[in-house]
Design an enzyme around this catalytic site. Structure first.
Site, short mmCIF file in Angstrom:
data_model
loop_
_atom_site.label_atom_id
_atom_site.label_comp_id
_atom_site.label_asym_id
_atom_site.label_seq_id
_atom_site.Cartn_x
_atom_site.Cartn_y
_atom_site.Cartn_z
N PHE A 162 0.82 -1.22 0.00
CA PHE A 162 0.00 0.00 0.00
C PHE A 162 0.86 1.28 0.00
CE2 PHE A 162 -2.23 2.72 3.42
CZ PHE A 162 -2.83 3.57 2.49
N ALA A 209 9.17 -2.79 3.73
CA ALA A 209 8.75 -4.20 3.74
C ALA A 209 8.42 -4.64 5.16
CB ALA A 209 9.85 -5.09 3.17
N GLU A 248 5.41 -7.41 7.46
CA GLU A 248 4.09 -7.97 7.71
C GLU A 248 3.39 -6.87 8.51
OE1 GLU A 248 2.58 -10.65 6.75
OE2 GLU A 248 4.27 -11.53 5.67
N ASP A 285 3.36 4.33 14.80
CA ASP A 285 3.08 4.86 16.14
C ASP A 285 2.66 3.76 17.11
OD1 ASP A 285 0.55 4.31 15.12
OD2 ASP A 285 -0.33 6.25 15.66
N GLU A 286 2.36 2.55 16.56
CA GLU A 286 1.89 1.47 17.45
C GLU A 286 2.98 1.01 18.41
OE1 GLU A 286 -0.66 -1.44 15.60
OE2 GLU A 286 -1.20 -0.04 14.01
N TYR A 332 2.57 -7.67 16.14
CA TYR A 332 2.96 -6.75 15.05
C TYR A 332 3.77 -5.58 15.61
CZ TYR A 332 2.54 -2.69 11.96
OH TYR A 332 2.82 -1.57 11.22
N LYS A 353 7.78 -4.46 15.17
CA LYS A 353 8.19 -3.15 14.62
C LYS A 353 9.06 -2.40 15.64
CE LYS A 353 7.07 -1.36 11.25
NZ LYS A 353 7.74 -1.34 9.91
N LEU A 402 -9.14 -1.37 8.06
CA LEU A 402 -10.47 -0.82 8.37
C LEU A 402 -11.14 -0.08 7.20
CD1 LEU A 402 -12.62 -0.34 10.69
CD2 LEU A 402 -11.62 1.93 10.86
N PRO A 422 -17.93 -5.33 9.92
CA PRO A 422 -17.61 -5.83 11.26
C PRO A 422 -16.85 -4.81 12.11
CG PRO A 422 -16.09 -6.75 9.63
CD PRO A 422 -17.02 -5.84 8.88
N ASN A 475 -13.53 4.47 15.62
CA ASN A 475 -13.83 3.60 14.47
C ASN A 475 -15.29 3.70 14.02
OD1 ASN A 475 -11.20 2.67 14.58
ND2 ASN A 475 -11.71 0.90 15.85
N ASP A 521 -14.31 -8.35 20.19
CA ASP A 521 -13.18 -7.43 20.13
C ASP A 521 -11.88 -8.14 19.78
OD1 ASP A 521 -11.97 -4.99 20.20
OD2 ASP A 521 -12.29 -4.63 22.35
N GLY A 572 -6.29 -7.69 23.11
CA GLY A 572 -5.24 -6.69 23.34
C GLY A 572 -5.42 -5.42 22.53
P1 NAD Z 1 1.49 -3.69 3.22
O1 NAD Z 1 1.20 -4.89 4.01
O2 NAD Z 1 0.43 -3.11 2.33
O3 NAD Z 1 2.77 -3.93 2.28
C1 NAD Z 1 3.90 -4.62 2.73
C2 NAD Z 1 4.73 -5.00 1.51
O4 NAD Z 1 5.93 -5.64 1.97
C3 NAD Z 1 4.03 -5.97 0.57
O5 NAD Z 1 4.21 -5.58 -0.77
C4 NAD Z 1 4.76 -7.30 0.84
O6 NAD Z 1 4.78 -8.17 -0.29
C5 NAD Z 1 6.15 -6.81 1.19
N1 NAD Z 1 6.91 -7.77 2.00
C6 NAD Z 1 6.45 -8.44 3.10
N2 NAD Z 1 7.42 -9.24 3.57
C7 NAD Z 1 8.52 -9.06 2.78
C8 NAD Z 1 9.84 -9.58 2.77
N3 NAD Z 1 10.22 -10.48 3.68
N4 NAD Z 1 10.70 -9.16 1.83
C9 NAD Z 1 10.31 -8.25 0.89
N5 NAD Z 1 9.08 -7.74 0.83
C10 NAD Z 1 8.19 -8.12 1.77
O7 NAD Z 1 1.99 -2.60 4.27
P2 NAD Z 1 1.82 -1.01 4.25
O8 NAD Z 1 0.54 -0.65 4.89
O9 NAD Z 1 2.16 -0.49 2.91
O10 NAD Z 1 2.98 -0.60 5.27
C11 NAD Z 1 4.30 -0.34 4.81
C12 NAD Z 1 5.17 -0.02 6.01
O11 NAD Z 1 4.65 1.11 6.70
C13 NAD Z 1 5.26 -1.15 7.03
O12 NAD Z 1 6.58 -1.20 7.50
C14 NAD Z 1 4.30 -0.71 8.13
O13 NAD Z 1 4.69 -1.23 9.37
C15 NAD Z 1 4.47 0.80 8.07
N6 NAD Z 1 3.31 1.59 8.52
C16 NAD Z 1 2.06 1.34 8.01
C17 NAD Z 1 0.99 2.12 8.42
C18 NAD Z 1 -0.40 1.92 7.85
O14 NAD Z 1 -1.36 2.53 8.31
N7 NAD Z 1 -0.59 1.07 6.84
C19 NAD Z 1 1.17 3.15 9.36
C20 NAD Z 1 2.46 3.38 9.85
C21 NAD Z 1 3.52 2.59 9.42
P1 TYD Z 2 -6.57 -1.64 11.23
O1 TYD Z 2 -6.95 -1.01 9.92
O2 TYD Z 2 -6.36 -3.11 11.28
O3 TYD Z 2 -5.28 -0.85 11.74
P2 TYD Z 2 -4.54 -0.93 13.21
O4 TYD Z 2 -5.08 -2.05 13.98
O5 TYD Z 2 -3.12 -1.18 12.79
O6 TYD Z 2 -4.78 0.39 13.83
O7 TYD Z 2 -7.67 -1.28 12.29
C1 TYD Z 2 -8.02 0.07 12.59
C2 TYD Z 2 -9.03 0.06 13.71
O8 TYD Z 2 -10.24 -0.53 13.23
C3 TYD Z 2 -8.62 -0.78 14.90
O9 TYD Z 2 -9.07 -0.15 16.09
C4 TYD Z 2 -9.35 -2.10 14.70
C5 TYD Z 2 -10.62 -1.68 14.00
N1 TYD Z 2 -11.20 -2.66 13.06
C6 TYD Z 2 -12.55 -3.03 13.16
O10 TYD Z 2 -13.28 -2.55 14.03
N2 TYD Z 2 -13.05 -3.92 12.26
C7 TYD Z 2 -12.27 -4.48 11.29
O11 TYD Z 2 -12.78 -5.33 10.51
C8 TYD Z 2 -10.88 -4.08 11.17
C9 TYD Z 2 -10.01 -4.68 10.12
C10 TYD Z 2 -10.40 -3.16 12.08
#
Ligand code: NAD
Ligand code: TYD
Length: 342
Positions: free
Chosen positions: A14, A87, A89, A131-132, A155, A159, A195, A210, A254, A277, A280
């Site tokens: 993403f 990169a 999970e 920020d988590e 997770y 991180k 979400l 959900p 949410n 829920d 954690g």
């Molecule tokens: P995402 O899950 O959409 O994308 C992760 C990408 O990493 C995928 O393309 C996956 O194929 C790749 N990947 C996973 N394991 C790999 C490996 N071992 N080697 C190479 N590639 C691998 O995640 P995202 O939401 O785009 O998040 C990107 C980064 O930003 C992450 O580090 C996440 O912790 C951080 N982040 C995300 C958010 C958010 O709201 N999405 C907020 C703050 C920080």
């Molecule tokens: P999420 O998008 O998984 O991000 P994070 O847990 O990393 O903040 O979830 C955002 C918020 O939405 C979180 O409080 C959990 C809640 N949530 C739901 O209530 N229903 C859902 O189906 C999902 C995926 C998340």
């Protein structure tokens, strides 16, 4: 102009895919190598057409950041100037079911990249954090860069470990590292397990929405383009060894986000289904992003009203994109376009 070779890991996900589009568009001095393992979250459709739009400036490499031999061979072949490690999970619910892949990619993978960056004298290493790592807030207060690290999920714990390894690389080896910690992102190309895209896509299909627990958990939402802009700002102007919080000053419970989405789509609130829920489940995240504003001059440009409307419009217009994800069809894209075995 000197061109820099930038390695972006996780660029098929993403935020990484948004970052690649945005950087090639706004920075002519960067050529990008996207290294991605293509897990379930990696979708090359997010970057479809990019090679044609930016000839010679974008290269895809399929591989795993936790595979040390592969990483060293890649670094021997390409002399990268800078690295941004996206990169990971990234989904909390998946980490509750199975934590090991989070440790392998988020912890081991980060250390392997740091080792390669040191060995091959990479000039900048930016770790994309969350920020988590700070844990959960009560009704008041904000996360600053000095807030103690108190992660609560597998997770966020993985991180946090990665952030600490980056810190150690700076203090022990004097490496040129930067760390960002951002709040929840929303926008185009977000995998519909999170979400906002889950709620939009379910609502469009008249499926149940959900909501975990009482729906009153609070997140601080930032448009992905603002996040990518902040990352570029830190890459270009940040001070090595420093951590920069990134946030939108935009807290929403949410349930209020879910109701807003239904309202904008003209769908009924009867689709809302309260479910068990998340174990954690962190109650509230809220970022104090004053350091990056004060020291590097970055602040968000999107209002939530504009950002969420644009995002909803994007998921409506890109119906096929998320339908192919939900059906699993997107997994064939690599095979079809790169003509190799998955
Ligand atoms: P995402 O899950 O959409 O994308 C992760 C990408 O990493 C995928 O393309 C996956 O194929 C790749 N990947 C996973 N394991 C790999 C490996 N071992 N080697 C190479 N590639 C691998 O995640 P995202 O939401 O785009 O998040 C990107 C980064 O930003 C992450 O580090 C996440 O912790 C951080 N982040 C995300 C958010 C958010 O709201 N999405 C907020 C703050 C920080
Ligand atoms: P999420 O998008 O998984 O991000 P994070 O847990 O990393 O903040 O979830 C955002 C918020 O939405 C979180 O409080 C959990 C809640 N949530 C739901 O209530 N229903 C859902 O189906 C999902 C995926 C998340």
């Amino acid at each position: 102009m000197t061109k820099k070779k930038l390695l972006v890991t996780g660029g098929a996900g993403f935020i990484g895919s948004n970052f690649i589009w945005q950087t090639l568009e706004t920075r002519s001095d960067y050529d990008i190598w996207n290294l991605d393992k293509l897990t379930y979250a990696g979708n090359l459709e997010n970057l479809s057409g990019i090679e044609e739009k930016y000839p010679g400036r974008y290269h895809f490499v399929k591989g795993d950041i936790a595979d040390e031999n592969f990483i060293h061979q890649l670094f021997e072949k390409e002399a990268f100037d800078e690295i941004i490690n996206f990169a990971a999970e990234s989904h909390v619910d998946r980490s509750i079911h199975s934590a090991t892949p989070f440790i392998i990619t988020n912890v081991l993978g980060t250390q392997i990249l740091l080792d390669a960056a040191r060995k091959f004298s990479v000039r900048k290493f930016l770790q994309v954090g969350t920020d988590e790592v700070y844990g959960s807030l009560g009704d008041t207060g904000y996360f600053t860069e000095e807030t103690p690290l108190q992660p609560n999920s597998p997770y966020s714990s993985s991180k946090t470990a990665a952030d600490l390894l980056v810190r150690a690389a700076f203090h022990t080896h004097g490496m040129p590292v930067l760390t960002t910690r951002c709040s929840n992102n929303y926008g185009p190309y977000q995998f519909p397990e999170k979400l906002i895209p889950l709620m939009i896509s379910n609502a469009l299909g008249d499926k149940a929405l959900p909501v975990y627990g009482d729906g009153m958990n609070i997140r601080d939402w930032l448009h992905v383009k603002d996040h990518c802009d902040a990352i570029l700002t830190v890459l270009e102007k940040g001070q090595f060894g420093e951590v920069y919080n990134i946030g939108g000053n935009n807290e929403w419970a949410n349930i209020h986000i879910v109701k807003k989405i239904l309202e904008l789509l003209g769908k009924s609130e009867s689709l809302i289904t309260y479910v068990k829920d998340r174990p954690g489940h962190d109650r509230r995240y809220a970022i104090d992003a004053s350091k990056i504003k004060r020291e590097l001059g970055w602040e968000p440009s999107y209002t939530f009203e504009t950002g969420i409307q644009e995002t909803i419009d994007w998921y409506v217009e890109h119906h096929d994109w998320w339908l192919r994800i939900k059906s699993g069809e997107y997994l064939n894209y690599y095979k079809q376009h790169y003509e190799m075995e998955l």
